[in-house]
Design an enzyme around this catalytic site. Sequence first.
Site, PDB file in Angstrom:
ATOM      1  N   HIS A 287       7.211  16.309  19.590  1.00 43.75           N
ATOM      2  CA  HIS A 287       7.935  15.046  19.717  1.00 43.75           C
ATOM      3  C   HIS A 287       7.939  14.545  21.160  1.00 43.75           C
ATOM      4  CE1 HIS A 287      10.624  11.877  18.639  1.00 43.75           C
ATOM      5  NE2 HIS A 287      11.115  12.461  17.568  1.00 43.75           N
TER       6      HIS A 287
ATOM      7  N   ASP B 175      -5.052   5.262   5.493  1.00 42.09           N
ATOM      8  CA  ASP B 175      -6.141   5.295   4.512  1.00 42.09           C
ATOM      9  C   ASP B 175      -7.405   5.767   5.229  1.00 42.09           C
ATOM     10  OD1 ASP B 175      -8.155   4.859   2.700  1.00 42.09           O
ATOM     11  OD2 ASP B 175      -7.748   2.727   2.412  1.00 42.09           O
TER      12      ASP B 175
END
Length: 444
Positions: A167, A391
């Site tokens: 993070h 995608d």
Amino acid sequence: MEVSNQENGGLISVKSLEPIFIQPEKKPYNGTHLLSNLDRAVVAMMKTIYIYNLDGKTSSEAACDVIKQALSKVLVYYYPLAGRLKSNSDGKLFVECIDTEGVPFVEAIANFSIVELGDITVPDTPKFEKFIYEVPGVENILEMPLMTVQVTRFKCGGFALGLTMNHCVADGKAGMEFVNSWAEIARGVPLTTPPVLDNSMFMSGKRSPLDKSPTEKFNIVDISDVSNLESQYQKENTVYKSFSFDQNKLAELKKKAMEEDEGLKYCSSFTVLAALVWRARNQTLKMEPHQKSRLLFTVDIRSKLNTPLPKGFFGNGIVTSECTCTASELSENPFSFAVKMVQNAIKKVNEDYVQSYNDFFENISITIPPPSLTGTLVITSWTRIAFNSADFGWGEASQFGSVEIPKEVCLFSPAGIKETEGVMLILGLPVSAMNTFQELMNKV
């Protein structure tokens, strides 16, 4: 390496090959990537899984090769992810990008299908850990790669993409922009949002914390456990469940808050849900009336600064805000009381707040332990991050999930593909507390 366990009466296993290390296709930079003060505030690993149903469009083996090759190309733009975390003599962190090993990439094969895996919305850490790669025997975060990748091929032909990402390099929004860029390269199209790695605006403080001392201003203090909260988690197993709130339920909560307090002219979905969970969790954990209770949550600052962060900013563009009161104040006051507290905590995040927050972490070292989260509910909202949108050439992810959620954390996630489908909250509680929490949610 093979990891297996007994599920549903049968042996479910994931067999992993040895990791290979993916370097940027070409050396874009040979030096260090300095972390900002906001980056240093969140040193923890994000562990996520994305499920893809290929539906015969290609083989999972071919898909794995495409993803691997695209990773090498996208790391040219996001080169810090191939680096290693280091600490200087002051205990401040930076990323070393000189001749590092790169990103560990693991191929794995599961002996079961996606259908047998089931819903991954609610974390099942022992099961989901099979789908991410963590360097064996390494617990010190300074020794961990900043990112690892595992592609697990299912018996049905689909695959799981499991990622770990530190993070301190990127928040959820920036991390997902990286995954989308990776997917675009896999499809052979130009990057929609090229990354901006310049975080110099947060590199050093511009002013001293205003009005109060840093610990008072940001409430960086420990809360006494007068309600024996920790013992509840020790005595019982922690169970995780999800609760969905469609637009009708959210509208009812907003209406309730505004009817209780005429001063409330507007309520966001986040404020009413945060207030609802905070109050319900206090009740289910049976907090003593004088127990201090804190709600802590992140606020995206990209549009809150006088000079907004640039599109594609890759780093941490978040700060935390909080509200604190006693358990009795929370339970005895109407629902609108908690909603207004959340609203006020969001409103105070402005330019001065961010710069003060930034200055405070200028003097924080990794060697200083973080404050205890006793008596604290931490809310992380992913409702505006399209985690299933990447995608790679065969359609978007059919499922997305977090591998683990700490016991103090409640995750807000989209309840469906479209924003209009509402919000899902996911959290863990001791078994008896969860039973009570579920009863309260059923009454909403």
